[in-house]
Scaffold this motif. Structure first.
Motif, PDB file in Angstrom:
ATOM      1  N   UNK A   1      14.385  -2.715 -12.046  1.00  0.00           N
ATOM      2  CA  UNK A   1      15.202  -1.867 -12.922  1.00  0.00           C
ATOM      3  C   UNK A   1      15.318  -2.561 -14.275  1.00  0.00           C
ATOM      4  N   UNK A   2      14.429  -2.264 -15.180  1.00  0.00           N
ATOM      5  CA  UNK A   2      14.300  -3.007 -16.429  1.00  0.00           C
ATOM      6  C   UNK A   2      15.524  -2.892 -17.333  1.00  0.00           C
ATOM      7  N   UNK A   3      16.329  -1.861 -17.170  1.00  0.00           N
ATOM      8  CA  UNK A   3      17.497  -1.654 -18.038  1.00  0.00           C
ATOM      9  C   UNK A   3      18.811  -2.122 -17.410  1.00  0.00           C
ATOM     10  N   UNK A   4      18.742  -2.712 -16.232  1.00  0.00           N
ATOM     11  CA  UNK A   4      19.962  -3.009 -15.490  1.00  0.00           C
ATOM     12  C   UNK A   4      20.898  -3.949 -16.257  1.00  0.00           C
ATOM     13  N   UNK A   5      20.389  -5.085 -16.703  1.00  0.00           N
ATOM     14  CA  UNK A   5      21.260  -6.086 -17.326  1.00  0.00           C
ATOM     15  C   UNK A   5      21.795  -5.645 -18.679  1.00  0.00           C
ATOM     16  N   UNK A   6      21.120  -4.694 -19.327  1.00  0.00           N
ATOM     17  CA  UNK A   6      21.594  -4.225 -20.631  1.00  0.00           C
ATOM     18  C   UNK A   6      22.597  -3.080 -20.498  1.00  0.00           C
ATOM     19  N   UNK A   7      22.532  -2.317 -19.423  1.00  0.00           N
ATOM     20  CA  UNK A   7      23.404  -1.153 -19.251  1.00  0.00           C
ATOM     21  C   UNK A   7      24.627  -1.429 -18.381  1.00  0.00           C
ATOM     22  N   UNK A   8      24.472  -2.330 -17.397  1.00  0.00           N
ATOM     23  CA  UNK A   8      25.555  -2.573 -16.428  1.00  0.00           C
ATOM     24  C   UNK A   8      26.321  -3.822 -16.824  1.00  0.00           C
ATOM     25  N   UNK A   9      27.623  -3.671 -17.036  1.00  0.00           N
ATOM     26  CA  UNK A   9      28.446  -4.785 -17.488  1.00  0.00           C
ATOM     27  C   UNK A   9      28.961  -5.644 -16.328  1.00  0.00           C
ATOM     28  N   UNK A  10      28.880  -5.167 -15.118  1.00  0.00           N
ATOM     29  CA  UNK A  10      29.321  -5.954 -13.969  1.00  0.00           C
ATOM     30  C   UNK A  10      28.283  -7.028 -13.632  1.00  0.00           C
ATOM     31  N   UNK A  11      28.727  -8.130 -13.019  1.00  0.00           N
ATOM     32  CA  UNK A  11      27.823  -9.218 -12.642  1.00  0.00           C
ATOM     33  C   UNK A  11      26.812  -8.737 -11.610  1.00  0.00           C
ATOM     34  N   UNK A  12      25.552  -9.056 -11.846  1.00  0.00           N
ATOM     35  CA  UNK A  12      24.505  -8.646 -10.903  1.00  0.00           C
ATOM     36  C   UNK A  12      24.586  -9.451  -9.608  1.00  0.00           C
ATOM     37  N   UNK A  13      25.337 -10.557  -9.630  1.00  0.00           N
ATOM     38  CA  UNK A  13      25.445 -11.393  -8.440  1.00  0.00           C
ATOM     39  C   UNK A  13      26.717 -11.110  -7.640  1.00  0.00           C
ATOM     40  N   UNK A  14      27.444 -10.075  -8.033  1.00  0.00           N
ATOM     41  CA  UNK A  14      28.597  -9.658  -7.245  1.00  0.00           C
ATOM     42  C   UNK A  14      28.143  -9.053  -5.926  1.00  0.00           C
ATOM     43  N   UNK A  15      28.998  -9.088  -4.938  1.00  0.00           N
ATOM     44  CA  UNK A  15      28.621  -8.629  -3.600  1.00  0.00           C
ATOM     45  C   UNK A  15      28.238  -7.148  -3.585  1.00  0.00           C
ATOM     46  N   UNK A  16      28.927  -6.340  -4.375  1.00  0.00           N
ATOM     47  CA  UNK A  16      28.655  -4.899  -4.381  1.00  0.00           C
ATOM     48  C   UNK A  16      27.249  -4.598  -4.905  1.00  0.00           C
ATOM     49  N   UNK A  17      26.870  -5.220  -6.014  1.00  0.00           N
ATOM     50  CA  UNK A  17      25.541  -4.981  -6.595  1.00  0.00           C
ATOM     51  C   UNK A  17      24.452  -5.495  -5.657  1.00  0.00           C
ATOM     52  N   UNK A  18      24.673  -6.660  -5.060  1.00  0.00           N
ATOM     53  CA  UNK A  18      23.672  -7.217  -4.143  1.00  0.00           C
ATOM     54  C   UNK A  18      23.493  -6.322  -2.922  1.00  0.00           C
ATOM     55  N   UNK A  19      24.587  -5.783  -2.410  1.00  0.00           N
ATOM     56  CA  UNK A  19      24.495  -4.876  -1.254  1.00  0.00           C
ATOM     57  C   UNK A  19      23.741  -3.597  -1.617  1.00  0.00           C
ATOM     58  N   UNK A  20      23.964  -3.117  -2.832  1.00  0.00           N
ATOM     59  CA  UNK A  20      23.248  -1.926  -3.284  1.00  0.00           C
ATOM     60  C   UNK A  20      21.746  -2.177  -3.346  1.00  0.00           C
ATOM     61  N   UNK A  21      21.368  -3.356  -3.844  1.00  0.00           N
ATOM     62  CA  UNK A  21      19.947  -3.695  -3.935  1.00  0.00           C
ATOM     63  C   UNK A  21      19.331  -3.919  -2.558  1.00  0.00           C
ATOM     64  N   UNK A  22      20.128  -4.424  -1.621  1.00  0.00           N
ATOM     65  CA  UNK A  22      19.620  -4.634  -0.267  1.00  0.00           C
ATOM     66  C   UNK A  22      19.315  -3.312   0.447  1.00  0.00           C
TER      67      UNK A  22
END
Length: 409
Positions: free
Chosen positions: A168-189
């Motif tokens: 997801x090339x735009x993830x870090x520029x559009x999403x202000x929440x930490x990518x290493x938070x449990x919720x984001x990691x669970x979504x990617x899993x």
């Protein structure tokens, strides 16, 4: 009169040179690097000690990873050797190498390195690298492992971010929440495709995130919308590549969580060992158990050092001088030697202290404004050097930290 013993240590054996006060070689035993071999070498040293009756014995070993630790502790703790006021030194291999370069006519043989170490002991002016007490060694093993894991975690997160950009090339520029938070990691899993994420019901996605985050999001719906926006604006991958990236992301997530769990377990063990070492470093605002343990583990007893300048040199927080005649260079480099673990913990601690202590914050800001380049790095290292003086004073005088009083004009 003194007796000098140089030992060239490897994983398999120890080549020793027992040297008298005038530089004569008394013995050159070769023993295995185990308890039996060390005991035999101890007996050989004691034989010459009883014969010559020296005032003290100096034993030197190069600091060669883990191979020199057991022999150094064995000779340091031996009661027979202690009767002759024995001192054990683990010497930086760079120092031995430089000393060896002064000899131009040496023959190459198995005993030459041991002879060089013994002669370096005889030469004197030894750096302070004697053996530390066991409680500091135990703490050092834990803190160095933590250092190793923290760097592995940083590296693993970098790999994760690279793979996330593919996904997801735009993830870090559009999403202000930490990518290493449990919720984001669970979504990617869950390994959703970008189209699936983009077409999800916003309320359902927000509920999923809030549940995985244990209701820690202030506005889960806003985060959900930003994730969908990132998914819709990102480049698309072929099914084959996307499946591979999903596997890599899942592998990185598993590694990140595993390393994070290991660090937490180490922190508990570090705190337990630290409780048995009285100190006042944690009275400094910004220094908690981890930074305190890292500094103490590398320093050992502060009495090993002559003064705060010796501590700074041991940590490598000193700068080389370039002066000739009336010329004095304004820009000089930090020395490359020194204890990198101690330097790491001092610099990290300084970065934390400057956020909590007004005096250190003001000092950092002053140094930050002095130069046009490398502002943060230079200011932080200089702040760490200032912290060395405080650490030395608190440990040496067994004092608690008291901030300076502000004077109102």
């Amino acid at each position: 009169m003194k007796l000098f013993v140089g030992i060239d240590v490897s994983s398999q054996d120890m080549k020793a040179c027992i040297m008298g006060p005038d530089g004569e070689t008394l013995g050159s035993p070769i023993v295995q690097n185990n308890l039996t071999g060390a005991s035999y070498l101890r007996d050989q040293i004691m034989h010459f000690a009883k014969k010559l009756m020296p005032q003290d014995i100096q034993i030197g070993l190069e600091s060669t990873s883990v191979y020199s630790w057991h022999p150094a502790m064995f000779f340091h703790e031996d009661q027979g050797l202690q009767g002759f006021h024995t001192k054990v030194y683990t010497i930086n291999p760079k120092l031995i190498k430089k000393f060896k370069e002064a000899y131009v006519d040496l023959d190459k043989n198995d005993h030459i390195d041991a002879w060089i170490i013994a002669d370096r002991l005889r030469f004197g002016r030894l750096p302070l690298t004697s053996v530390m007490q066991e409680q500091y060694i135990a703490l050092q093993r834990l803190t160095r492992m933590r250092y190793h894991l923290v760097h592995n975690l940083t590296r693993e997160k970098q790999y994760f971010l690279q793979h996330l950009f593919y996904k997801c090339s735009s993830f870090t520029t559009e999403v202000e929440s930490s990518v290493f938070g449990n919720a984001i990691l669970e979504l990617l899993l869950e390994q959703y495709s970008l189209d699936e994420i983009g077409s999800m019901n916003v309320d359902e996605l927000a509920h999923f995130l809030q549940e995985k985050a244990r209701n820690r999001f202030a506005d889960a719906e806003c985060i959900a919308r930003s994730i969908q926006k990132a998914a819709r604006s990102s480049y698309r991958l072929s099914k084959c590549v996307e499946d591979s990236i999903d596997i890599l992301l899942a592998t990185s997530i598993e590694s990140i969580r595993s390393i994070t769990k290991q660090i937490k377990e180490l922190d508990k063990a570090i705190s337990k060992v630290l409780d048995g070492i009285p100190n006042t470093l944690q009275t400094i605002p910004g220094i908690g158990p981890v930074y305190c343990a890292g500094i103490l583990a590398e320093l050992g007893s502060i009495e090993r050092f002559k003064d705060q300048a010796s501590v700074a040199k041991y940590a490598g927080l000193v700068w080389s001088k370039h002066q000739s005649g009336k010329f004095q260079a304004e820009e000089t480099k930090m020395i490359r030697s020194g204890n990198r673990y101690l330097r790491f913990y001092l610099v990290e601690a300084a970065n934390s202290v400057k956020r909590f202590d007004d005096e250190f914050h003001a000092y950092y800001q002053k140094k930050y404004q002095e130069v046009p380049k490398h502002k943060h790095k230079r200011a932080l290292v200089l702040t760490a050097r200032k912290l060395v003086r405080l650490v030395d004073a608190l440990l040496r005088n067994d004092q608690i930290y008291t901030p300076r009083r502000k004077v109102n004009n």
